[in-house]
Design an enzyme around this catalytic site. Structure first.
Site, PDB file in Angstrom:
ATOM      1  N   LYS A  13       0.901  -1.214  -0.037  1.00 38.42           N
ATOM      2  CA  LYS A  13      -0.059   0.013   0.112  1.00 38.42           C
ATOM      3  C   LYS A  13       0.759   1.338  -0.029  1.00 38.42           C
ATOM      4  O   LYS A  13       0.438   2.234  -0.671  1.00 38.42           O
ATOM      5  CB  LYS A  13      -0.859  -0.029   1.209  1.00 38.42           C
ATOM      6  CG  LYS A  13      -1.833  -1.188   1.233  1.00 38.42           C
ATOM      7  CD  LYS A  13      -2.996  -0.870   2.287  1.00 38.42           C
ATOM      8  CE  LYS A  13      -2.195  -0.922   3.610  1.00 38.42           C
ATOM      9  NZ  LYS A  13      -1.873  -2.155   4.137  1.00 38.42           N
ATOM     10  N   ARG A  88      -9.611   1.597   9.842  1.00 34.77           N
ATOM     11  CA  ARG A  88      -8.915   0.260   9.959  1.00 34.77           C
ATOM     12  C   ARG A  88     -10.336  -0.697  10.509  1.00 34.77           C
ATOM     13  O   ARG A  88      -9.840  -2.019  10.400  1.00 34.77           O
ATOM     14  CB  ARG A  88      -8.002   0.169  11.190  1.00 34.77           C
ATOM     15  CG  ARG A  88      -6.907   0.910  10.874  1.00 34.77           C
ATOM     16  CD  ARG A  88      -5.816   0.659  12.070  1.00 34.77           C
ATOM     17  NE  ARG A  88      -4.444   1.492  11.692  1.00 34.77           N
ATOM     18  CZ  ARG A  88      -3.372   1.149  11.006  1.00 34.77           C
ATOM     19  NH1 ARG A  88      -3.661  -0.301  10.561  1.00 34.77           N
ATOM     20  NH2 ARG A  88      -2.311   1.544  10.826  1.00 34.77           N
ATOM     21  N   ARG A 123      12.314 -10.706   4.675  1.00 34.16           N
ATOM     22  CA  ARG A 123      13.178  -9.457   4.913  1.00 34.16           C
ATOM     23  C   ARG A 123      14.163  -9.741   6.013  1.00 34.16           C
ATOM     24  O   ARG A 123      14.056 -10.479   6.703  1.00 34.16           O
ATOM     25  CB  ARG A 123      12.169  -8.477   5.304  1.00 34.16           C
ATOM     26  CG  ARG A 123      11.125  -8.093   4.138  1.00 34.16           C
ATOM     27  CD  ARG A 123      10.217  -6.632   4.194  1.00 34.16           C
ATOM     28  NE  ARG A 123       9.651  -6.692   5.422  1.00 34.16           N
ATOM     29  CZ  ARG A 123       8.750  -5.927   5.761  1.00 34.16           C
ATOM     30  NH1 ARG A 123       8.533  -4.807   5.135  1.00 34.16           N
ATOM     31  NH2 ARG A 123       8.046  -5.658   7.067  1.00 34.16           N
ATOM     32  N   ARG A 156      13.722  -8.804  11.964  1.00 40.00           N
ATOM     33  CA  ARG A 156      13.213  -7.872  12.734  1.00 40.00           C
ATOM     34  C   ARG A 156      12.153  -8.403  13.399  1.00 40.00           C
ATOM     35  O   ARG A 156      11.423  -9.548  12.957  1.00 40.00           O
ATOM     36  CB  ARG A 156      12.603  -6.528  11.927  1.00 40.00           C
ATOM     37  CG  ARG A 156      13.202  -5.756  11.452  1.00 40.00           C
ATOM     38  CD  ARG A 156      12.899  -4.356  10.883  1.00 40.00           C
ATOM     39  NE  ARG A 156      11.599  -4.539   9.867  1.00 40.00           N
ATOM     40  CZ  ARG A 156      10.944  -3.769   9.541  1.00 40.00           C
ATOM     41  NH1 ARG A 156      10.807  -2.759   9.983  1.00 40.00           N
ATOM     42  NH2 ARG A 156       9.601  -4.524   9.069  1.00 40.00           N
ATOM     43  N   ARG A 167      -0.265 -10.674  12.924  1.00 34.06           N
ATOM     44  CA  ARG A 167      -0.571  -9.469  12.171  1.00 34.06           C
ATOM     45  C   ARG A 167      -1.876  -9.634  10.950  1.00 34.06           C
ATOM     46  O   ARG A 167      -2.789  -8.716  10.688  1.00 34.06           O
ATOM     47  CB  ARG A 167       0.482  -8.703  11.418  1.00 34.06           C
ATOM     48  CG  ARG A 167       1.407  -8.178  12.367  1.00 34.06           C
ATOM     49  CD  ARG A 167       2.751  -7.630  11.774  1.00 34.06           C
ATOM     50  NE  ARG A 167       2.301  -6.546  10.874  1.00 34.06           N
ATOM     51  CZ  ARG A 167       3.227  -5.709   9.939  1.00 34.06           C
ATOM     52  NH1 ARG A 167       4.559  -6.471   9.617  1.00 34.06           N
ATOM     53  NH2 ARG A 167       2.954  -4.857   9.155  1.00 34.06           N
TER      54      ARG A 167
END
Length: 210
Positions: A13, A88, A123, A156, A167
């Site tokens: 996004k 949200r 990542r 991370r 999430r």
């Protein structure tokens, strides 16, 4: 053009918002940024938000929307804006409508969970200089070592498998229902988020120009 971008964490996004903002010359409005700005400027809504933020509590929807209304009244929003991080939930979208903030289109960037997990889980970040890598799309020359400074590449907390799954769970429970909300309002447009970035941007712009 007043837009909302929908999509799971890792759907891209932010990248698309940047491209669209440049193309249409409209700002991207981040909820976090406008809250901090309102607090800094000492507006009435900012003062209300500060009391909750100082207590570590969530800022109520009505306070966020009051700050949002102030922001979108600014000159740079005359031609429209993209909302980043709000709404949200469906109640937030309903509150937005009730406050008279009319959205022209909601663009859903659709990416399967399995692809999201691969994107985020791959990542890596250098613990010394902060450079970013991806084990598939942007691998370092030497596995686990930063090309720039030789530092160690780490995962991370946000990119750890259990965090990603959590999430995504929260997204499907709280935010995904927004797609149905805007579909019923005749404002939802869905694009395939597994395409190349340029192809996604082109598809979104084609929708907005229709």
């Amino acid at each position: 053009m007043k837009l909302i971008l929908l999509g799971a964490p890792g759907a891209g996004k932010g990248t698309q918002a940047e491209f669209i903002c440049d193309k249409l010359s409209i700002p991207s409005i981040s909820t976090g940024n406008i809250l901090r700005e309102a607090v800094k400027n000492g507006t009435e809504a900012g003062k209300a938000a500060k009391s909750y933020m100082d207590a570590g509590a969530l800022v109520p929807d009505e306070v966020v929307i009051a700050i949002l209304k102030d922001r979108i009244a600014a000159d740079d929003c005359k031609n429209g804006f993209i909302l980043d991080g709000f709404p949200r939930t469906v109640p937030q979208a309903e509150a937005l409508d009730q406050m008279g903030v009319s959205i022209d289109a909601a663009i859903e960037i659709d990416v399967p969970d399995a692809v999201i997990e691969t994107r985020l889980g791959g990542r890596r970040v250098c613990e010394k200089c902060g450079a970013s890598y991806h084990i598939v799309n942007k691998a370092p020359a030497v596995e686990g070592i930063c090309d720039k400074c030789g530092g160690k590449l780490i995962v991370r907390k946000d990119d750890q498998p259990e965090t990603i799954k959590d999430r995504l769970r929260v997204y499907h429970e709280q935010t995904a229902p927004l797609a149905d909300y805007y579909r019923k309002a005749g404002k939802l447009h869905t694009v395939d988020g597994t395409q190349e970035i340029g192809a996604i941007t082109a598809q979104i712009l084609k929708i907005l120009e229709a």
